[in-house]
Design a protein around this motif. Structure first.
Motif, PDB file in Angstrom:
ATOM      1  N   ASP A  33       0.830  -1.208   0.000  1.00  0.00           N
ATOM      2  CA  ASP A  33       0.000   0.000   0.000  1.00  0.00           C
ATOM      3  C   ASP A  33       0.866   1.261   0.000  1.00  0.00           C
ATOM      4  O   ASP A  33       0.592   2.212  -0.732  1.00  0.00           O
ATOM      5  N   ALA A  34       1.900   1.260   0.813  1.00  0.00           N
ATOM      6  CA  ALA A  34       2.790   2.425   0.890  1.00  0.00           C
ATOM      7  C   ALA A  34       3.531   2.639  -0.434  1.00  0.00           C
ATOM      8  O   ALA A  34       3.700   3.778  -0.870  1.00  0.00           O
ATOM      9  N   THR A  36       2.440   1.794  -3.380  1.00  0.00           N
ATOM     10  CA  THR A  36       1.442   2.297  -4.320  1.00  0.00           C
ATOM     11  C   THR A  36       1.223   3.786  -4.115  1.00  0.00           C
ATOM     12  O   THR A  36       1.198   4.565  -5.078  1.00  0.00           O
ATOM     13  N   GLU A  37       1.084   4.183  -2.857  1.00  0.00           N
ATOM     14  CA  GLU A  37       0.900   5.604  -2.550  1.00  0.00           C
ATOM     15  C   GLU A  37       2.112   6.418  -2.989  1.00  0.00           C
ATOM     16  O   GLU A  37       1.972   7.508  -3.554  1.00  0.00           O
ATOM     17  N   GLU A  40       2.050   6.898  -6.715  1.00  0.00           N
ATOM     18  CA  GLU A  40       1.044   7.895  -7.093  1.00  0.00           C
ATOM     19  C   GLU A  40       1.546   9.307  -6.820  1.00  0.00           C
ATOM     20  O   GLU A  40       1.361  10.215  -7.635  1.00  0.00           O
ATOM     21  N   ARG A  41       2.180   9.484  -5.688  1.00  0.00           N
ATOM     22  CA  ARG A  41       2.714  10.816  -5.350  1.00  0.00           C
ATOM     23  C   ARG A  41       3.838  11.217  -6.300  1.00  0.00           C
ATOM     24  O   ARG A  41       3.924  12.374  -6.707  1.00  0.00           O
TER      25      ARG A  41
END
Length: 71
Positions: A33-34, A36-37, A40-41
């Motif tokens: 999850d991290a 992926t985030e 995206e950032r």
């Protein structure tokens, strides 16, 4: 031999192994999850940087011309 040693050292080591495996699965999911985030950032930052360069390229070019004239 290893199982006997572990059994002597600490009661039910198999339960601890299962617990650690669950913790590892949770940590792995959180890491995914991290990541992926983060991706995206980074994509958002790259898009902003592209727009900023496009918007300021003429100003930067003009500034370079003025600096050359001053020199």
């Amino acid at each position: 031999m290893v199982e006997q040693t572990l059994t002597h050292l600490n009661g039910n080591w198999r339960e601890k192994v299962v617990e650690l495996q669950k913790l590892l699965q949770t940590a792995s999911a959180e890491l995914i999850d991290a990541e992926t985030e983060l991706a995206e950032r980074l994509a958002a930052i790259n898009a902003f940087e592209f727009k900023l360069r496009a918007a300021t390229s003429q100003l930067v070019s003009r500034l370079e011309q003025l600096e050359a004239e001053i020199r």
